[in-house]
Design a protein around this motif. Structure first.
Motif, PDB file in Angstrom:
ATOM      1  N   PRO A  30      -5.544   0.943   7.258  1.00 21.25           N
ATOM      2  CA  PRO A  30      -4.387   0.308   7.898  1.00 21.25           C
ATOM      3  C   PRO A  30      -3.581  -0.535   6.902  1.00 21.25           C
ATOM      4  CG  PRO A  30      -6.388  -0.043   9.165  1.00 21.25           C
ATOM      5  CD  PRO A  30      -6.810   0.492   7.827  1.00 21.25           C
ATOM      6  N   GLN A  31      -2.368  -0.891   7.332  1.00 22.35           N
ATOM      7  CA  GLN A  31      -1.490  -1.741   6.525  1.00 22.35           C
ATOM      8  C   GLN A  31      -2.114  -3.125   6.341  1.00 22.35           C
ATOM      9  OE1 GLN A  31       1.281  -0.526   5.208  1.00 22.35           O
ATOM     10  NE2 GLN A  31       1.936  -2.393   4.196  1.00 22.35           N
ATOM     11  N   LYS A  32      -1.913  -3.719   5.162  1.00 24.45           N
ATOM     12  CA  LYS A  32      -2.412  -5.054   4.800  1.00 24.45           C
ATOM     13  C   LYS A  32      -3.934  -5.113   4.903  1.00 24.45           C
ATOM     14  CE  LYS A  32      -0.243  -8.201   3.883  1.00 24.45           C
ATOM     15  NZ  LYS A  32       0.204  -8.686   2.567  1.00 24.45           N
ATOM     16  N   GLU A  33      -4.577  -4.020   4.479  1.00 23.33           N
ATOM     17  CA  GLU A  33      -6.030  -3.978   4.471  1.00 23.33           C
ATOM     18  C   GLU A  33      -6.467  -3.046   3.347  1.00 23.33           C
ATOM     19  OE1 GLU A  33      -9.473  -2.355   7.440  1.00 23.33           O
ATOM     20  OE2 GLU A  33      -7.963  -3.694   8.337  1.00 23.33           O
ATOM     21  N   VAL A  34      -7.640  -3.285   2.792  1.00 28.05           N
ATOM     22  CA  VAL A  34      -8.205  -2.381   1.784  1.00 28.05           C
ATOM     23  C   VAL A  34      -9.639  -2.060   2.174  1.00 28.05           C
ATOM     24  CG1 VAL A  34      -6.752  -3.206  -0.100  1.00 28.05           C
ATOM     25  CG2 VAL A  34      -8.945  -4.314   0.330  1.00 28.05           C
ATOM     26  N   LYS A  35     -10.115  -0.905   1.669  1.00 23.30           N
ATOM     27  CA  LYS A  35     -11.498  -0.499   1.890  1.00 23.30           C
ATOM     28  C   LYS A  35     -12.196  -0.369   0.536  1.00 23.30           C
ATOM     29  CE  LYS A  35     -10.741   1.758   6.326  1.00 23.30           C
ATOM     30  NZ  LYS A  35     -10.834   2.999   7.133  1.00 23.30           N
ATOM     31  N   ILE A  36     -13.416  -0.856   0.501  1.00 24.67           N
ATOM     32  CA  ILE A  36     -14.208  -0.855  -0.724  1.00 24.67           C
ATOM     33  C   ILE A  36     -15.131   0.375  -0.702  1.00 24.67           C
ATOM     34  CG2 ILE A  36     -15.788  -2.175  -2.159  1.00 24.67           C
ATOM     35  CD1 ILE A  36     -13.033  -3.473  -1.684  1.00 24.67           C
ATOM     36  N   ILE A  37     -15.063   1.189  -1.756  1.00 25.61           N
ATOM     37  CA  ILE A  37     -15.867   2.412  -1.858  1.00 25.61           C
ATOM     38  C   ILE A  37     -17.044   2.169  -2.802  1.00 25.61           C
ATOM     39  CG2 ILE A  37     -15.854   4.881  -2.381  1.00 25.61           C
ATOM     40  CD1 ILE A  37     -14.043   4.063  -0.055  1.00 25.61           C
ATOM     41  N   GLU A  38     -18.233   2.521  -2.326  1.00 24.77           N
ATOM     42  CA  GLU A  38     -19.436   2.422  -3.143  1.00 24.77           C
ATOM     43  C   GLU A  38     -20.079   3.807  -3.286  1.00 24.77           C
ATOM     44  OE1 GLU A  38     -20.927  -2.171  -2.202  1.00 24.77           O
ATOM     45  OE2 GLU A  38     -22.049  -0.456  -1.420  1.00 24.77           O
ATOM     46  N   ARG A  39     -20.727   4.016  -4.421  1.00 22.27           N
ATOM     47  CA  ARG A  39     -21.454   5.263  -4.674  1.00 22.27           C
ATOM     48  C   ARG A  39     -22.889   4.898  -5.007  1.00 22.27           C
ATOM     49  NH1 ARG A  39     -18.483   8.534  -8.937  1.00 22.27           N
ATOM     50  NH2 ARG A  39     -17.055   8.721  -7.137  1.00 22.27           N
ATOM     51  N   PHE A  40     -23.759   5.225  -4.063  1.00 20.38           N
ATOM     52  CA  PHE A  40     -25.173   4.871  -4.212  1.00 20.38           C
ATOM     53  C   PHE A  40     -25.339   3.362  -4.431  1.00 20.38           C
ATOM     54  CE2 PHE A  40     -24.972   9.284  -6.020  1.00 20.38           C
ATOM     55  CZ  PHE A  40     -25.514   9.930  -4.905  1.00 20.38           C
ATOM     56  N   GLY A  41     -24.528   2.576  -3.714  1.00 21.66           N
ATOM     57  CA  GLY A  41     -24.632   1.115  -3.782  1.00 21.66           C
ATOM     58  C   GLY A  41     -23.823   0.464  -4.868  1.00 21.66           C
ATOM     59  N   LYS A  42     -23.134   1.249  -5.697  1.00 22.20           N
ATOM     60  CA  LYS A  42     -22.346   0.674  -6.788  1.00 22.20           C
ATOM     61  C   LYS A  42     -20.862   0.799  -6.466  1.00 22.20           C
ATOM     62  CE  LYS A  42     -21.420   1.119 -11.746  1.00 22.20           C
ATOM     63  NZ  LYS A  42     -21.706   1.859 -12.981  1.00 22.20           N
ATOM     64  N   PHE A  43     -20.114  -0.279  -6.773  1.00 29.64           N
ATOM     65  CA  PHE A  43     -18.672  -0.266  -6.550  1.00 29.64           C
ATOM     66  C   PHE A  43     -18.006   0.779  -7.445  1.00 29.64           C
ATOM     67  CE2 PHE A  43     -14.529  -1.680  -8.166  1.00 29.64           C
ATOM     68  CZ  PHE A  43     -13.809  -1.750  -6.982  1.00 29.64           C
ATOM     69  N   VAL A  44     -17.162   1.629  -6.815  1.00 26.98           N
ATOM     70  CA  VAL A  44     -16.453   2.643  -7.596  1.00 26.98           C
ATOM     71  C   VAL A  44     -14.939   2.603  -7.404  1.00 26.98           C
ATOM     72  CG1 VAL A  44     -18.392   4.257  -7.716  1.00 26.98           C
ATOM     73  CG2 VAL A  44     -16.816   4.364  -5.774  1.00 26.98           C
ATOM     74  N   GLY A  45     -14.457   1.904  -6.377  1.00 26.16           N
ATOM     75  CA  GLY A  45     -13.010   1.880  -6.220  1.00 26.16           C
ATOM     76  C   GLY A  45     -12.549   1.196  -4.946  1.00 26.16           C
ATOM     77  N   ILE A  46     -11.228   1.030  -4.878  1.00 28.94           N
ATOM     78  CA  ILE A  46     -10.567   0.404  -3.727  1.00 28.94           C
ATOM     79  C   ILE A  46      -9.566   1.402  -3.161  1.00 28.94           C
ATOM     80  CG2 ILE A  46      -9.039  -1.472  -2.987  1.00 28.94           C
ATOM     81  CD1 ILE A  46     -10.254  -3.167  -5.243  1.00 28.94           C
ATOM     82  N   ARG A  47      -9.562   1.562  -1.859  1.00 29.34           N
ATOM     83  CA  ARG A  47      -8.606   2.431  -1.195  1.00 29.34           C
ATOM     84  C   ARG A  47      -7.637   1.558  -0.403  1.00 29.34           C
ATOM     85  NH1 ARG A  47     -10.917   4.848  -4.407  1.00 29.34           N
ATOM     86  NH2 ARG A  47     -12.031   6.857  -4.218  1.00 29.34           N
ATOM     87  N   ARG A  48      -6.356   1.705  -0.730  1.00 29.27           N
ATOM     88  CA  ARG A  48      -5.330   0.904  -0.078  1.00 29.27           C
ATOM     89  C   ARG A  48      -4.759   1.638   1.127  1.00 29.27           C
ATOM     90  NH1 ARG A  48      -4.200  -3.527  -3.011  1.00 29.27           N
ATOM     91  NH2 ARG A  48      -5.061  -3.596  -5.131  1.00 29.27           N
ATOM     92  N   SER A  49      -3.745   1.015   1.764  1.00 28.47           N
ATOM     93  CA  SER A  49      -3.236   1.536   3.039  1.00 28.47           C
ATOM     94  C   SER A  49      -2.699   2.961   2.878  1.00 28.47           C
ATOM     95  CB  SER A  49      -2.127   0.618   3.564  1.00 28.47           C
ATOM     96  OG  SER A  49      -1.078   0.523   2.633  1.00 28.47           O
ATOM     97  N   GLY A  50      -2.924   3.758   3.919  1.00 32.16           N
ATOM     98  CA  GLY A  50      -2.470   5.142   3.912  1.00 32.16           C
ATOM     99  C   GLY A  50      -3.646   6.104   3.890  1.00 32.16           C
ATOM    100  N   LEU A  51      -3.378   7.364   3.535  1.00 34.25           N
ATOM    101  CA  LEU A  51      -4.384   8.418   3.485  1.00 34.25           C
ATOM    102  C   LEU A  51      -4.870   8.606   2.047  1.00 34.25           C
ATOM    103  CD1 LEU A  51      -5.915  10.742   4.918  1.00 34.25           C
ATOM    104  CD2 LEU A  51      -3.954  12.213   4.359  1.00 34.25           C
ATOM    105  N   THR A  52      -6.167   8.399   1.826  1.00 35.92           N
ATOM    106  CA  THR A  52      -6.787   8.590   0.506  1.00 35.92           C
ATOM    107  C   THR A  52      -8.093   9.369   0.699  1.00 35.92           C
ATOM    108  OG1 THR A  52      -7.824   6.409   0.716  1.00 35.92           O
ATOM    109  CG2 THR A  52      -5.762   6.516  -0.512  1.00 35.92           C
TER     110      THR A  52
END
Length: 269
Positions: A30-52
């Motif tokens: 959603p707008q004005k929100e981010v999602k934190i992506i982890e791979r096997f418990g390790k931080f790998v990236g941030i997904r911002r608003s929109g389709l990723t």
């Protein structure tokens, strides 16, 4: 027929697997929100608003982090310099800075943000309020707000948080103190009303005295002018009478006095 049935089942399973794979790879934010992506418990990236997208079955959405301005209310009980117990409500408005480093710090560095920010607020309020008497707490509320804001900003900036405002929304003394304050205020209002009424009465008396003095001054002026006119009239009459009859002015004055005496006796009668 058996091969055809097996092929249909296999294709159905592959289709479902492909659909599941695509579904698990899509990340909608959603707008004005981010999602934190982890791979096997390790931080790998941030997904911002929109389709990723993310790698299905391997990556997962670990955290959701809002970038909106949020508010946290804290109720602190403390004591003033004049030993009055008060409850102070503080509303802290904050947000996370919109950059990757700040977002990572906000998510991973603080285990319980609200609990930790409450600790900072408790510490600052209980350090600042005991320096002031109750009246000063009311009058200098901005000093408390600025102290809390400065303390929080300095402590939380490195974790990616920005403190926009720290507002003292309520100052609630002990019940007995509030009753005493109400009595003091009521007595003060009564005293002020009495003073105003006394001042009004004083003004009325002064104005009445000024009016009476002015009236007497005008009355005295009128009497003086009247007597002056009488004297001038007597002078003219006596002069004319003496000139016409040859009688001296002394005899004429005696005649006038006798006439006024009889006039006075007649008015008395």
């Amino acid at each position: 027929k058996q091969m055809t049935l097996f092929s249909i089942i296999l294709l159905s399973v592959l289709g479902l697997f492909a659909l599941l794979t695509v579904s698990l790879s899509i990340v909608t934010t959603p707008q004005k929100e981010v999602k934190i992506i982890e791979r096997f418990g390790k931080f790998v990236g941030i997904r911002r608003s929109g389709l990723t997208f993310k790698i299905p079955f391997i990556d997962r959405v670990a955290y959701h982090q809002s970038l909106r301005i949020d508010e946290l209310g804290v109720n602190v009980e403390t004591i003033t310099k004049d030993k009055v117990s008060v409850h102070i409500k503080v509303a802290v408005q904050y947000y996370v800075k919109d950059n990757d480093e700040s977002i990572q710090n906000a998510v991973y560095e603080l285990s319980d943000f609200e609990q930790q920010i409450q600790s900072y607020i408790f510490n600052e309020i209980r350090a600042e309020v005991p320096k002031k008497e109750l009246d000063q707490v009311y009058e200098n509320k901005e000093d408390i707000e600025n102290a809390v804001k400065d303390q929080l900003s300095g402590a939380l900036e490195k974790y990616g948080y920005v403190i926009q405002n720290a507002l003292v929304t309520d100052i609630d003394p002990d019940k007995n103190v509030k009753e005493a304050m109400n009595k003091i205020n009521a007595a003060s209002r009564d005293r002020k009303a009495a003073e105003e009424e006394g001042e009004a009465a004083k003004i009325r008396k002064v104005k009445a005295a000024e009016a009476e003095a002015e009236s007497k001054a005008l009355q005295g002026k009128g009497i003086a002018e009247q007597r002056d006119a009488i004297i001038k009239g007597f002078q003219q009459s006596i002069g004319a009478f003496s000139k016409d009859t040859g009688i001296n002015q002394k005899d004429v004055m005696r005649f006038v006095e006798i006439t006024q005496y009889f006039d006075t006796m007649r008015d008395i009668a």
